[in-house]
Design an enzyme around this catalytic site. Structure first.
Site, PDB file in Angstrom:
ATOM      1  N   HIS A   1      -2.676  -1.185 -10.910  1.00  0.00           N
ATOM      2  CA  HIS A   1      -3.519  -0.707  -9.814  1.00  0.00           C
ATOM      3  C   HIS A   1      -4.760  -1.584  -9.735  1.00  0.00           C
ATOM      4  O   HIS A   1      -5.235  -2.091 -10.748  1.00  0.00           O
ATOM      5  CB  HIS A   1      -3.923   0.759 -10.056  1.00  0.00           C
ATOM      6  CG  HIS A   1      -4.560   1.366  -8.853  1.00  0.00           C
ATOM      7  ND1 HIS A   1      -5.912   1.305  -8.622  1.00  0.00           N
ATOM      8  CD2 HIS A   1      -4.024   2.026  -7.806  1.00  0.00           C
ATOM      9  CE1 HIS A   1      -6.173   1.914  -7.481  1.00  0.00           C
ATOM     10  NE2 HIS A   1      -5.051   2.365  -6.960  1.00  0.00           N
TER      11      HIS A   1
ATOM     12  N   ASP B   1       2.892   5.898  -7.485  1.00  0.00           N
ATOM     13  CA  ASP B   1       4.136   5.615  -6.761  1.00  0.00           C
ATOM     14  C   ASP B   1       5.351   5.570  -7.689  1.00  0.00           C
ATOM     15  O   ASP B   1       6.484   5.706  -7.233  1.00  0.00           O
ATOM     16  CB  ASP B   1       4.015   4.273  -6.025  1.00  0.00           C
ATOM     17  CG  ASP B   1       2.851   4.278  -5.060  1.00  0.00           C
ATOM     18  OD1 ASP B   1       2.720   5.269  -4.315  1.00  0.00           O
ATOM     19  OD2 ASP B   1       2.061   3.313  -5.060  1.00  0.00           O
TER      20      ASP B   1
ATOM     21  N   HIS C   1       0.871  -1.185   0.000  1.00  0.00           N
ATOM     22  CA  HIS C   1       0.000   0.000   0.000  1.00  0.00           C
ATOM     23  C   HIS C   1       0.907   1.234   0.000  1.00  0.00           C
ATOM     24  O   HIS C   1       1.602   1.496  -0.975  1.00  0.00           O
ATOM     25  CB  HIS C   1      -0.951  -0.083   1.196  1.00  0.00           C
ATOM     26  CG  HIS C   1      -2.092   0.884   1.193  1.00  0.00           C
ATOM     27  ND1 HIS C   1      -2.393   1.702   0.133  1.00  0.00           N
ATOM     28  CD2 HIS C   1      -3.025   1.192   2.146  1.00  0.00           C
ATOM     29  CE1 HIS C   1      -3.456   2.448   0.421  1.00  0.00           C
ATOM     30  NE2 HIS C   1      -3.853   2.154   1.647  1.00  0.00           N
TER      31      HIS C   1
HETATM   32  C1  MLT Z   1      -4.347   4.646  -2.851  1.00  0.00           C
HETATM   33  O1  MLT Z   1      -4.195   5.808  -3.232  1.00  0.00           O
HETATM   34  O2  MLT Z   1      -4.872   4.356  -1.779  1.00  0.00           O
HETATM   35  C2  MLT Z   1      -3.778   3.550  -3.676  1.00  0.00           C
HETATM   36  O3  MLT Z   1      -3.761   3.882  -5.010  1.00  0.00           O
HETATM   37  C3  MLT Z   1      -4.353   2.215  -3.389  1.00  0.00           C
HETATM   38  C4  MLT Z   1      -5.794   1.992  -3.760  1.00  0.00           C
HETATM   39  O4  MLT Z   1      -6.489   2.875  -4.226  1.00  0.00           O
HETATM   40  O5  MLT Z   1      -6.247   0.858  -3.566  1.00  0.00           O
END
Ligand code: MLT
Length: 391
Positions: free
Chosen positions: A272, A327, A226
């Site tokens: 994602h 990321d 995460h």
């Molecule tokens: C987020 O910003 O929390 C991440 O991209 C992870 C997600 O959306 O599951």
């Protein structure tokens, strides 16, 4: 499927991390697989140049504020922003071992002990106002570099945060503030089902106060799958750069990626759970670094990976999202802007995400189901052992 049946659960859906299960409503933001992230119906790319307070107002109220409302909101946040001396003392007495996310989560628990009002709405606004000072205290203490400047909210939300940091090699200037602002704005919220938000809401469903719920959410964010992915992505790009040198060609980048894939090594920064295109948040950072730091060695590799990585991963039909996520580039943008402290990237993610999680908790506790709030989270698990062996 009838209108009432939103999702039919079969055996294949079990043990899949609740992937795609509808479990409720989110009042702040949503992630469209193709169009990306929207805050209160506004695409994230349209919000990147607004002030932090304007975007927080939008998330908090579900609509844009007038100039007068924003100025009142800024004043309210400033008035709420002072941390108690007792809290600061306790943060500065924490052990400094381990990842700074551990100190962050502990600091939220401590903040709850000293500052909770046992009212999710009040606590939500208070934590939004105070989180920059809490996180600056955590980072300064963890880095062992003194107390830093006292909070001066007159400077503005993230400008004050940067001013409070006392890290010796951070190049504090307008570019760093701008990179931090972008980082902060794009990470406030990402729909209702990302792990940290889900965990925070689940813990709050047991009526734990906001601070304890947020501490749990920060623990959820700390994992490499995460929030810590941004730190791992930087390691990956640095490793590519060390292997290939500063003037690698696209062909060399492609060859190294193929070699890694053939050895079953991980390729970081792509894919994602929801998105099926390049993450709109990543596009904002690519634009930023392309304009500001096109010759920075890490930026160069990251830009090559953006195209070459997508090309190579697209060849695998099993990969449903071969595009870069946020990321892949967010941490590199911070490094290029003068913040060479990768171990604090996830903490910066948490500094931002607290805003969205806190607001979603207010919704679930006070607004959902006509104001009754959602019940305690209690999913069903099928037992795998013998059922009754009493005889
Ligand atoms: C987020 O910003 O929390 C991440 O991209 C992870 C997600 O959306 O599951």
């Amino acid at each position: 499927m009838s209108e009432e049946v939103l999702f039919e659960i079969t055996k294949e859906n079990l043990e899949t991390g609740l992937r795609g299960y509808p479990v409720g409503y989110c009042n702040t933001s949503y992630v469209d697989p193709v169009k990306g992230l929207f805050y209160a119906g506004k695409p994230i790319v349209d919000l990147a140049n607004k002030s932090e307070e304007e975007v927080i107002f939008l998330l908090y109220n579900g609509r844009e504020g007038s100039a007068e409302e924003i100025s009142r909101f800024k004043k309210d946040l400033k008035e709420r922003s002072t941390l108690s001396k007792a809290l600061l003392q306790q943060i500065r007495a924490l052990p400094r071992e381990g990842h700074p996310m551990k100190l962050f989560a502990t600091s939220l628990l401590l903040a709850g002990m000293f500052e909770t009002k046992y009212d999710y709405r009040e606590d939500c606004l208070n934590i939004i106002a105070r989180i920059p000072a809490i996180v600056a205290a955590v980072i300064n203490h963890h880095a062992g570099c003194g107390e830093g400047a006292p909070s001066n909210p007159e400077l503005g939300y993230m400008e004050n945060f940067v001013a409070m940091l006392n890290l010796p090699n951070a190049k504090k200037n307008v570019d760093l503030v701008n990179a931090m602002r972008l980082f902060n704005i794009v990470h406030y919220d990402h729909g209702g089902g990302n792990l940290s938000t889900f965990v925070g809401k689940a813990v709050a469903s047991g009526l734990e106060d906001l601070y304890g719920s947020l501490a749990s959410a920060i623990c959820a964010l700390a994992g490499p799958r995460h929030g810590r992915a941004n730190q791992d992505c930087l390691d990956f790009v640095e490793h590519m750069q060390k292997e290939l040198g500063e003037s690698a060609t696209d062909v060399q980048v492609e060859e190294l990626l193929r070699k890694k894939l053939s050895r079953n090594e991980l390729i970081f920064g792509f894919g994602h759970a929801v998105l099926r295109v390049e993450d709109a948040r990543a596009a904002i950072f690519y634009d930023f670094v392309q304009k500001k730091y096109p010759t920075h060695p890490l930026v160069k590799i990251a830009l090559q990976l953006r195209t070459v990585g997508t090309k190579v991963l697209s060849e695998n039909p099993k990969i449903s999202d071969p595009y870069p996520n946020v990321d892949a580039i967010s941490g590199i943008a911070l490094i290029a802007a003068g913040f060479p402290y990768a171990e604090y990237f996830t903490v910066l993610f948490g500094l931002s995400r607290v805003v969205g999680i806190a607001r979603q908790i207010v919704y679930e506790r006070y607004e959902a189901r006509g104001g009754k709030g959602t019940p305690i989270v209690r999913p069903k698990y099928f037992y795998l052992g013998k059922e009754d062996v009493s005889g």
